[in-house]
Design an enzyme around this catalytic site. Structure first.
Site, short mmCIF file in Angstrom:
data_model
loop_
_atom_site.label_atom_id
_atom_site.label_comp_id
_atom_site.label_asym_id
_atom_site.label_seq_id
_atom_site.Cartn_x
_atom_site.Cartn_y
_atom_site.Cartn_z
N CYS A 106 0.80 -1.22 0.00
CA CYS A 106 0.00 0.00 0.00
C CYS A 106 0.83 1.28 0.00
O CYS A 106 0.31 2.35 -0.28
CB CYS A 106 -0.94 0.01 1.20
SG CYS A 106 -1.92 -1.48 1.36
N CYS A 149 -1.32 2.58 6.32
CA CYS A 149 -0.99 1.24 6.79
C CYS A 149 -0.64 0.39 5.58
O CYS A 149 -0.97 0.73 4.45
CB CYS A 149 -2.14 0.64 7.58
SG CYS A 149 -3.71 0.53 6.69
N GLY A 153 -0.23 -3.73 4.05
CA GLY A 153 -0.46 -5.16 4.20
C GLY A 153 0.80 -5.90 4.63
O GLY A 153 1.90 -5.59 4.18
N HIS A 204 -8.65 3.33 -3.11
CA HIS A 204 -7.31 2.95 -2.67
C HIS A 204 -6.70 2.06 -3.75
O HIS A 204 -6.76 0.83 -3.67
CB HIS A 204 -7.42 2.21 -1.33
CG HIS A 204 -6.13 1.66 -0.80
ND1 HIS A 204 -4.89 2.11 -1.19
CD2 HIS A 204 -5.91 0.68 0.13
CE1 HIS A 204 -3.96 1.43 -0.54
NE2 HIS A 204 -4.56 0.55 0.26
#
Length: 392
Positions: A91, A378, A380, A348
């Site tokens: 991300c 955040c 993954g 996203h």
């Protein structure tokens, strides 16, 4: 170490996976367009001035596989001398690409670079086309492979983030995004060509082009309406499609140059990268990442939360965004956080998100006449990332 100055930062609209306006537009077309547009929108800059391109992509396979960074540079019309690489930090891939491109300038290895991000979640789904967890390791450490939605449920349960708070947060995100769209405040967006295949009378198919000007996932909602949605990841949970980020297609690009090259070519800096921080956290609550990454970045920069004028905190899920905001003591600064909505409304697009939020952060800093902005998300697998930008 030299300063790395940003001279351009732009993005495409974000369009819904499979059902959106980019669902027949390949990822290479999206990212090569925005890379070319970034150069064209920068006075006095030519493609041959670029030295290297870093492109973030969370699932670099299939249509966005091989070396997307090099392929996109060539598709954008950049000369052979412009090298390219593909970067994956899930991300944070787009933000990592900008940080790596900036570091080349800071170290004196390059004079002008580009950090970009791209993800087509239509062409390459979450997890990729052929996920293959390690058979033995997945038995001892299964949390490395669990659904991101389950991690959002874990955050909500462990840290008492209610369904009502999540739905209100999500509704507010949609409302802010709708107001920004209707008032022309997404100044970082470049209207982007998209393609569709239309069957002809003789049975053949013709590739037709049209222009996408706006994020297509923004929708009206109320906390009450969102409260009627069924949970997605746990029968008695609180995470729904309405209070989670949208899976999205999009691309973004940022151009970075040394002060010497800015002076030589007459480029106008708009910001500089102050610092970049990454942290690890528990995999099964990966959403808490910004709660640790933001303080680390602030400490590196010698700043506090009170010094920041714009926060772009990726809304992977309402539960984790709310938790991070609360733990960081940012509730008093809600008017500085995701001022034009976040990923719940705007999407996203995984590897693009960090590059996309950078463009948004810099545009919003200009709008509010602010000095410092933070981009954070955040990641993954259990990580967080945060970058601080200074408007100049």
């Amino acid at each position: 170490m030299r300063d790395a100055y940003i001279v351009q930062s732009v993005r495409t609209p974000g369009c819904k996976q499979k059902r959106g306006q980019f669902n027949q537009t390949r990822p290479e077309e999206l990212v090569s367009f925005i890379m070319k547009a970034a150069v064209e929108k920068t006075p006095n800059l030519k493609p041959e001035h670029l030295e290297d391109v870093m492109v973030g992509c969370a699932f670099p396979e299939a249509e966005q596989g091989l070396n997307l960074g090099r392929i996109a540079a060539k598709m954008a019309g950049f000369p052979d001398s412009v090298s390219g690489a593909t970067v994956n930090r899930f991300c944070a891939s787009g933000l990592e690409a900008i940080a790596l491109a900036a570091s080349r300038v800071q170290m004196g290895w390059s004079e002008i670079t580009m950090g970009a991000g791209c993800e087509s979640m239509t062409f390459v789904p979450m997890g990729g086309n052929l996920p293959r967890p390690h058979p033995e390791y997945s038995k001892t450490d299964p949390e490395m492979y669990i659904s991101m939605g389950i991690t959002a449920e874990n955050v909500a349960n462990r840290y008492d983030v209610s369904r009502e708070d999540q739905d209100k947060f999500a509704s507010d995100s949609q409302a802010k995004a709708a107001r920004a769209r209707d008032n022309g405040l997404f100044t970082e967006i470049v209207p982007t060509p998209a393609f569709k295949f239309v069957e002809q009378a003789d049975g053949t198919w013709k590739k037709e082009e049209f222009i996408v000007k706006h994020d297509d996932g923004i929708r009206e909602s109320t906390p009450e309406g969102l409260g009627k949605l069924r949970t997605v990841f746990a029968a008695n949970g609180s995470v729904t499609a309405g209070n989670s980020s949208q899976t999205t297609d999009g691309a973004a690009a940022t151009i970075i140059a040394s002060k010497e090259k800015c002076d030589e070519l007459g480029l106008t800096p708009i910001a500089k990268l102050v610092t970049y921080a990454t942290v690890g956290c528990k995999s099964d609550e990966m959403g808490v990442g910004p709660r640790y990454a933001i303080p680390k970045a602030l400490e590196q920069a010698g700043l506090t939360i009170d010094d920041i004028d714009i926060y772009e905190i990726n809304e992977a899920f309402a539960s984790q965004a709310i938790y991070c905001i609360r733990e960081l003591g940012l509730e008093k600064y809600m008017d500085k956080i995701n001022i034009h909505g976040g990923a719940i409304a705007l999407g996203h697009p995984l590897g693009c998100t960090g590059a996309k939020l950078t463009a948004t952060c810099l545009a919003n800093l200009k709008e509010v006449n602010g000095k410092y902005g933070i981009v954070s998300m955040c990641i993954g697998g259990g990580m967080g990332a945060a970058a601080i930008f200074e408007r100049v």
